[in-house]
Design a protein around this motif. Structure first.
Motif, short mmCIF file in Angstrom:
data_model
loop_
_atom_site.label_atom_id
_atom_site.label_comp_id
_atom_site.label_asym_id
_atom_site.label_seq_id
_atom_site.Cartn_x
_atom_site.Cartn_y
_atom_site.Cartn_z
N TRP A 156 3.15 -4.14 -0.22
CA TRP A 156 2.93 -4.36 1.35
C TRP A 156 3.94 -4.89 2.13
N SER A 203 -5.21 -3.60 6.27
CA SER A 203 -4.47 -4.78 6.18
C SER A 203 -4.50 -5.80 7.53
N CYS A 210 -4.73 -0.40 3.67
CA CYS A 210 -4.27 -1.04 2.31
C CYS A 210 -4.71 -0.56 1.14
N SER A 231 -1.67 -3.24 -1.92
CA SER A 231 -1.94 -4.64 -1.65
C SER A 231 -1.86 -5.45 -3.08
#
Length: 332
Positions: A156, A203, A210, A231
């Protein structure tokens, strides 16, 4: 000898550059990017003859046969359209784009200018997938019943949020493999009948999806469940269930290697069979060889198992609907 122009200097372009350098049928003519220091370093590392600090010059260069687009997802369509207008063959990284409107514009340009295009699902060019298609066609699975897939990678903090998150960076891999399996076992038209139900987490750092999960049901009753996350973790899984047994990937389906790759056939009755596919090269190299062979044959798109343009559009339609449902579920 195919002459390549590379757009972008990120890690994925390094993978492709090494693959081109290893092939006796290709050479890199130009590396292009907007960061001059990164471009200069890339040129030095691979002994590339010319550089471009931008993209217009490289697209106009008559000495370039193939353009490789290794940039974030949201610019794939604009640069593919420009390359097609310039008459260049294009290998563009997955995902195709980030919206269906952009995807249709890309497809229209490629068809209008009658140029070669392939989306960079490099894994599908690897010998593992020729073997997979043989297994899917030999009848051992019986009727397809269900598919499960999972891909996670803790990336991420190194991805561009304009690329729209895990679905377009990672989820596209299990979706594209789902597409290949459904198409191979159930016919060319079955994938488009899928009905989706998707959920996900957004996110907190960039507002993209995510973590995501989706269940799909196709018109013939086949069910599929996929998950994707950027993530946490570094894990993979993909299992195909028929009414006679299951076929699972032991090694990473989406990063087949130079060396041994491993599938496992588990019949409901009988002995488990470990199936190994040994390859001399990784998937980035075999992708370059696939482009070389396609262009030498005068083709305008790749052949299966690599994605054709219609395949890429169907994969993109699945991804955008999955994203739409994830975002809609966030609404109060």
């Amino acid at each position: 000898m195919l002459r390549w122009g590379l757009l972008g200097t990120g890690f994925i372009t390094h993978k492709t550059a090494k693959a081109i350098a290893a092939s006796n049928g290709s050479t890199i003519r130009t590396i292009a990017g907007r960061n001059s220091d990164a471009v200069d370093a890339f040129q030095k590392e691979y002994s590339i003859p010319t550089v471009s600090y931008g993209y217009d010059e490289i697209l106009a260069d008559p000495e370039i046969d193939v353009v490789y687009i290794g940039l974030p997802n949201h610019v794939h369509h604009t640069l593919t359209i420009a390359a097609a207008k310039a008459g260049k063959a294009v290998l563009s990284e997955k995902s195709l784009t980030t919206t269906m409107e952009e995807a249709q514009a890309l497809a229209t340009a490629v068809r209008t200018h009658d140029t070669f295009f392939v989306e960079g699902f490099m894994y599908l060019s690897h010998p593992l997938y020729a073997r997979l298609m043989e297994i899917l066609s030999d009848g051992r699975l019986g009727r397809l019943r269900a598919i499960t897939g999972f891909y996670s990678a803790d990336i991420w903090n190194v991805t561009n949020p304009l690329g729209r998150g895990t679905l377009y960076n990672l989820g596209c891999y299990p979706v594209s493999l789902l597409h290949l399996v459904v198409q191979t076992l159930c016919g060319q038209d079955m994938f488009a009948t899928g009905q989706l139900a998707g959920l996900g987490n957004v996110s907190t750092h960039d507002g993209t999806i995510c973590d995501a999960a989706v269940t799909a049901k196709f018109a013939n009753g086949v069910l599929a469940t996929l998950q994707s996350t950027d993530s946490y973790g570094m894990e993979h899984g993909f299992t195909i269930a028929g009414d006679k047994g299951t076929l699972a990937f032991v090694t990473n389906p989406w990063l087949p290697v130079a060396g041994r790759n491993h599938l496992r056939w588990t019949p409901y009755e009988g002995e488990v069979e470990d199936i190994y596919v040994d390859a001399d090269h990784d998937a980035f190299y075999t992708q370059v060889k696939m482009v070389e062979a396609s262009l030498a044959a005068g083709q305008k798109e790749a052949q299966r198992p690599s994605p054709r343009l219609t395949d890429s559009l169907e994969i993109m339609a699945f991804l955008t609907e999955w994203e739409r449902q994830c975002l809609a579920a966030q609404q109060p």
